[in-house]
Design a protein around this motif. Structure first.
Motif, PDB file in Angstrom:
ATOM      1  N   GLY A   1      31.689 102.378  68.878  1.00 47.75           N
ATOM      2  CA  GLY A   1      30.738 102.662  68.376  1.00 47.75           C
ATOM      3  C   GLY A   1      29.743 101.116  67.956  1.00 47.75           C
ATOM      4  N   LEU A   2      30.058 100.319  68.270  1.00 50.84           N
ATOM      5  CA  LEU A   2      29.707  98.721  68.218  1.00 50.84           C
ATOM      6  C   LEU A   2      29.290  97.885  69.017  1.00 50.84           C
ATOM      7  CD1 LEU A   2      33.086  98.162  65.140  1.00 50.84           C
ATOM      8  CD2 LEU A   2      30.662  98.798  64.889  1.00 50.84           C
ATOM      9  N   THR A   3      28.529  97.200  68.538  1.00 47.59           N
ATOM     10  CA  THR A   3      28.513  96.443  69.273  1.00 47.59           C
ATOM     11  C   THR A   3      28.402  94.881  69.102  1.00 47.59           C
ATOM     12  OG1 THR A   3      25.748  95.138  68.076  1.00 47.59           O
ATOM     13  CG2 THR A   3      24.941  96.770  69.447  1.00 47.59           C
ATOM     14  N   ARG A   4      28.046  93.839  69.586  1.00 48.51           N
ATOM     15  CA  ARG A   4      28.607  92.631  70.197  1.00 48.51           C
ATOM     16  C   ARG A   4      28.111  92.109  68.580  1.00 48.51           C
ATOM     17  NH1 ARG A   4      33.025  90.469  71.048  1.00 48.51           N
ATOM     18  NH2 ARG A   4      32.981  91.365  73.423  1.00 48.51           N
ATOM     19  N   ALA A   5      26.783  91.810  68.369  1.00 47.88           N
ATOM     20  CA  ALA A   5      26.295  91.623  66.994  1.00 47.88           C
ATOM     21  C   ALA A   5      26.938  92.584  65.746  1.00 47.88           C
ATOM     22  CB  ALA A   5      25.180  91.596  66.594  1.00 47.88           C
ATOM     23  N   ASP A   6      27.499  92.947  65.575  1.00 55.25           N
ATOM     24  CA  ASP A   6      27.800  94.094  64.295  1.00 55.25           C
ATOM     25  C   ASP A   6      29.654  93.707  64.667  1.00 55.25           C
ATOM     26  OD1 ASP A   6      26.642  96.131  64.379  1.00 55.25           O
ATOM     27  OD2 ASP A   6      27.026  97.328  65.584  1.00 55.25           O
ATOM     28  N   ALA A   7      30.320  93.091  65.586  1.00 54.27           N
ATOM     29  CA  ALA A   7      31.760  92.639  65.675  1.00 54.27           C
ATOM     30  C   ALA A   7      31.325  90.930  64.873  1.00 54.27           C
ATOM     31  CB  ALA A   7      32.002  93.003  66.943  1.00 54.27           C
ATOM     32  N   GLU A   8      30.776  90.389  65.902  1.00 54.47           N
ATOM     33  CA  GLU A   8      30.029  89.403  64.890  1.00 54.47           C
ATOM     34  C   GLU A   8      30.111  88.659  62.958  1.00 54.47           C
ATOM     35  OE1 GLU A   8      27.138  87.028  67.797  1.00 54.47           O
ATOM     36  OE2 GLU A   8      28.500  87.358  69.458  1.00 54.47           O
ATOM     37  N   GLU A   9      29.197  89.599  63.298  1.00 55.19           N
ATOM     38  CA  GLU A   9      29.314  90.404  62.134  1.00 55.19           C
ATOM     39  C   GLU A   9      30.325  90.464  61.041  1.00 55.19           C
ATOM     40  OE1 GLU A   9      26.658  92.753  58.152  1.00 55.19           O
ATOM     41  OE2 GLU A   9      25.690  92.502  60.411  1.00 55.19           O
ATOM     42  N   GLU A  10      31.096  91.063  61.359  1.00 55.71           N
ATOM     43  CA  GLU A  10      31.986  91.550  60.861  1.00 55.71           C
ATOM     44  C   GLU A  10      33.101  90.101  60.554  1.00 55.71           C
ATOM     45  OE1 GLU A  10      34.434  93.458  57.924  1.00 55.71           O
ATOM     46  OE2 GLU A  10      32.882  94.258  59.125  1.00 55.71           O
ATOM     47  N   TYR A  11      33.425  89.229  62.365  1.00 57.49           N
ATOM     48  CA  TYR A  11      34.311  88.305  61.795  1.00 57.49           C
ATOM     49  C   TYR A  11      33.659  87.092  61.103  1.00 57.49           C
ATOM     50  CZ  TYR A  11      36.831  84.716  63.858  1.00 57.49           C
ATOM     51  OH  TYR A  11      37.587  83.338  63.722  1.00 57.49           O
ATOM     52  N   ARG A  12      32.161  86.721  60.633  1.00 56.01           N
ATOM     53  CA  ARG A  12      31.524  86.175  59.519  1.00 56.01           C
ATOM     54  C   ARG A  12      31.918  86.558  58.325  1.00 56.01           C
ATOM     55  NH1 ARG A  12      26.274  86.967  61.643  1.00 56.01           N
ATOM     56  NH2 ARG A  12      26.430  86.783  63.065  1.00 56.01           N
ATOM     57  N   ARG A  13      32.112  87.785  57.813  1.00 57.46           N
ATOM     58  CA  ARG A  13      32.844  88.535  56.496  1.00 57.46           C
ATOM     59  C   ARG A  13      33.935  87.654  56.213  1.00 57.46           C
ATOM     60  NH1 ARG A  13      32.300  94.542  55.754  1.00 57.46           N
ATOM     61  NH2 ARG A  13      32.397  93.809  54.480  1.00 57.46           N
ATOM     62  N   SER A  14      34.447  87.593  56.820  1.00 58.29           N
ATOM     63  CA  SER A  14      36.171  87.283  56.606  1.00 58.29           C
ATOM     64  C   SER A  14      35.870  85.871  56.022  1.00 58.29           C
ATOM     65  CB  SER A  14      37.131  87.127  58.303  1.00 58.29           C
ATOM     66  OG  SER A  14      37.050  87.967  59.058  1.00 58.29           O
ATOM     67  N   PHE A  15      35.016  84.809  56.334  1.00 59.03           N
ATOM     68  CA  PHE A  15      34.914  83.554  55.788  1.00 59.03           C
ATOM     69  C   PHE A  15      34.679  84.280  54.035  1.00 59.03           C
ATOM     70  CE2 PHE A  15      34.685  82.015  60.134  1.00 59.03           C
ATOM     71  CZ  PHE A  15      36.032  81.605  60.266  1.00 59.03           C
ATOM     72  N   ASN A  16      34.336  85.169  53.857  1.00 61.80           N
ATOM     73  CA  ASN A  16      33.806  85.155  52.162  1.00 61.80           C
ATOM     74  C   ASN A  16      35.060  85.604  51.530  1.00 61.80           C
ATOM     75  OD1 ASN A  16      30.714  85.289  53.044  1.00 61.80           O
ATOM     76  ND2 ASN A  16      30.636  87.404  53.245  1.00 61.80           N
ATOM     77  N   LEU A  17      36.473  86.289  52.141  1.00 62.97           N
ATOM     78  CA  LEU A  17      37.379  85.876  51.272  1.00 62.97           C
ATOM     79  C   LEU A  17      38.107  85.005  50.999  1.00 62.97           C
ATOM     80  CD1 LEU A  17      39.164  88.388  53.968  1.00 62.97           C
ATOM     81  CD2 LEU A  17      37.805  89.435  51.692  1.00 62.97           C
ATOM     82  N   LEU A  18      38.037  84.164  51.476  1.00 62.15           N
ATOM     83  CA  LEU A  18      38.182  82.722  51.101  1.00 62.15           C
ATOM     84  C   LEU A  18      38.191  82.219  49.689  1.00 62.15           C
ATOM     85  CD1 LEU A  18      38.445  81.088  54.602  1.00 62.15           C
ATOM     86  CD2 LEU A  18      40.241  82.119  53.259  1.00 62.15           C
TER      87      LEU A  18
END
Length: 87
Positions: free
Chosen positions: A70-87
Motif C-alpha cells: 500500500g505504498l508508492t515509491r514517493a512514500d518510500a523515499e519520503e520515509e527514507y529521508r526521515r532517517s536523516f532526521n534521527l541524526l
C-alpha cells in the motif's frame, strides 16, 4: 609528658570530614547511574541502526512490492529521508 609534631585538632576538621564524606557519597551516587546511562545510549543506538536498516530495505523494494503493502515509491523515499532526521 610526650610532645608530638602534629598540631592540635581544630573545630573545622569534623566539618571538613563530613563535607568530604558527603561529596564522596554524591560522586558514588552519580557513578551508580553510569551503567544505566550506557545501557540507554546503547539501546538508542541499536534502535537507530534498526530503523535505518528497515528504511533502506523499504527503499530497495520494487514498485510492485511497495504497491502490495500500500505504498508508492514517493512514500518510500519520503520515509527514507526521515532517517536523516534521527541524526
Amino acid at each position: 609528658m610526650a610532645y608530638t609534631a602534629c598540631p592540635a585538632p581544630t573545630s573545622q576538621e569534623p566539618q571538613q570530614t563530613a563535607r568530604h564524606a558527603l561529596s564522596t557519597i554524591t560522586i558514588t551516587r552519580r557513578l551508580h547511574h553510569i551503567p544505566g546511562l550506557i545501557n540507554t545510549l546503547a539501546d538508542r543506538y541499536a534502535r537507530f541502526v534498526a530503523i535505518r536498516r528497515q528504511r533502506r530495505t523499504l527503499l530497495s523494494l520494487t514498485d510492485a512490492q511497495l504497491l502490495d503493502i500500500g505504498l508508492t515509491r514517493a512514500d518510500a523515499e519520503e520515509e527514507y529521508r526521515r532517517s536523516f532526521n534521527l541524526l
